[in-house]
Scaffold this motif. Structure first.
Motif, PDB file in Angstrom:
ATOM      1  N   ASP A  19      33.250  28.312  55.902  1.00  0.00           N
ATOM      2  CA  ASP A  19      33.097  27.507  57.106  1.00  0.00           C
ATOM      3  C   ASP A  19      34.439  27.241  57.777  1.00  0.00           C
ATOM      4  O   ASP A  19      34.526  27.191  58.980  1.00  0.00           O
ATOM      5  N   THR A  20      35.467  27.020  56.982  1.00  0.00           N
ATOM      6  CA  THR A  20      36.784  26.705  57.530  1.00  0.00           C
ATOM      7  C   THR A  20      37.853  27.573  56.871  1.00  0.00           C
ATOM      8  O   THR A  20      37.599  28.264  55.886  1.00  0.00           O
ATOM      9  N   GLY A  21      39.040  27.458  57.406  1.00  0.00           N
ATOM     10  CA  GLY A  21      40.174  28.156  56.818  1.00  0.00           C
ATOM     11  C   GLY A  21      40.449  27.707  55.390  1.00  0.00           C
ATOM     12  O   GLY A  21      41.010  28.465  54.593  1.00  0.00           O
ATOM     13  N   ASN A  22      40.054  26.487  55.048  1.00  0.00           N
ATOM     14  CA  ASN A  22      40.259  26.005  53.678  1.00  0.00           C
ATOM     15  C   ASN A  22      39.507  26.870  52.668  1.00  0.00           C
ATOM     16  O   ASN A  22      40.034  27.177  51.597  1.00  0.00           O
ATOM     17  N   GLU A  23      38.285  27.271  52.998  1.00  0.00           N
ATOM     18  CA  GLU A  23      37.526  28.136  52.105  1.00  0.00           C
ATOM     19  C   GLU A  23      38.157  29.520  52.037  1.00  0.00           C
ATOM     20  O   GLU A  23      38.208  30.146  50.968  1.00  0.00           O
ATOM     21  N   LEU A  24      38.657  30.007  53.161  1.00  0.00           N
ATOM     22  CA  LEU A  24      39.371  31.289  53.142  1.00  0.00           C
ATOM     23  C   LEU A  24      40.617  31.204  52.270  1.00  0.00           C
ATOM     24  O   LEU A  24      40.940  32.145  51.546  1.00  0.00           O
ATOM     25  N   ALA A  25      41.309  30.079  52.333  1.00  0.00           N
ATOM     26  CA  ALA A  25      42.514  29.903  51.534  1.00  0.00           C
ATOM     27  C   ALA A  25      42.201  29.978  50.039  1.00  0.00           C
ATOM     28  O   ALA A  25      42.984  30.537  49.262  1.00  0.00           O
ATOM     29  N   THR A  26      41.057  29.454  49.644  1.00  0.00           N
ATOM     30  CA  THR A  26      40.650  29.542  48.242  1.00  0.00           C
ATOM     31  C   THR A  26      40.463  30.999  47.843  1.00  0.00           C
ATOM     32  O   THR A  26      40.915  31.427  46.779  1.00  0.00           O
ATOM     33  N   GLY A  27      39.802  31.771  48.691  1.00  0.00           N
ATOM     34  CA  GLY A  27      39.629  33.203  48.422  1.00  0.00           C
ATOM     35  C   GLY A  27      40.950  33.943  48.402  1.00  0.00           C
ATOM     36  O   GLY A  27      41.164  34.844  47.581  1.00  0.00           O
ATOM     37  N   TRP A  28      41.867  33.580  49.287  1.00  0.00           N
ATOM     38  CA  TRP A  28      43.191  34.200  49.334  1.00  0.00           C
ATOM     39  C   TRP A  28      43.958  33.929  48.043  1.00  0.00           C
ATOM     40  O   TRP A  28      44.619  34.817  47.502  1.00  0.00           O
ATOM     41  N   GLU A  29      43.878  32.725  47.529  1.00  0.00           N
ATOM     42  CA  GLU A  29      44.560  32.401  46.271  1.00  0.00           C
ATOM     43  C   GLU A  29      44.017  33.259  45.130  1.00  0.00           C
ATOM     44  O   GLU A  29      44.785  33.755  44.296  1.00  0.00           O
ATOM     45  N   GLU A  30      42.711  33.453  45.101  1.00  0.00           N
ATOM     46  CA  GLU A  30      42.110  34.310  44.069  1.00  0.00           C
ATOM     47  C   GLU A  30      42.530  35.767  44.264  1.00  0.00           C
ATOM     48  O   GLU A  30      42.790  36.491  43.298  1.00  0.00           O
TER      49      GLU A  30
END
Length: 109
Positions: A19-30
């Motif tokens: 929904d937001t960039g925060n969720e994308l950031a979680t995927g990026w960290e993984e």
């Protein structure tokens, strides 16, 4: 009708992830963990990757080179944008991805 209900459930589930960039950031960290040979959540990586590539395919707000651009580069472009712009992670995920692409490959004026 069952197929339609299943499609709706899939779309609702997929959209809830990014929904937001925060969720994308979680995927990026993984994604970064995996790139470094560490144990990572491949489900989140898959959502991050799919989201980035999906927006890349659907967006016309950036001007990518005519050839040679890889999916890995797209992931890293978005990841770098996420790392460098934490103040924008509240924004819709698609906006974060489009801003990253537009910054990396602006269209000539």
């Amino acid at each position: 009708m069952k197929k339609l209900a299943g499609l709706f459930l899939f779309v609702a589930t997929a959209s809830a992830f990014a929904d937001t960039g925060n969720e994308l950031a979680t995927g990026w960290e993984e994604y970064k963990k995996s790139e470094n040979g560490l144990s990572a959540n491949h489900y989140r990586i898959g959502h991050f990757s799919g989201y980035v590539i999906g927006v890349a395919d659907a967006s016309s707000y950036w001007c990518p080179p005519s050839k040679g651009l890889t999916q890995g580069q797209l992931h890293k472009i978005v990841g770098k944008y996420i790392d460098n712009n934490p103040q924008k992670l509240h924004m819709p995920a698609a906006s974060v991805v489009m801003l990253a692409f537009k910054e990396a490959f602006p269209c000539p004026k």
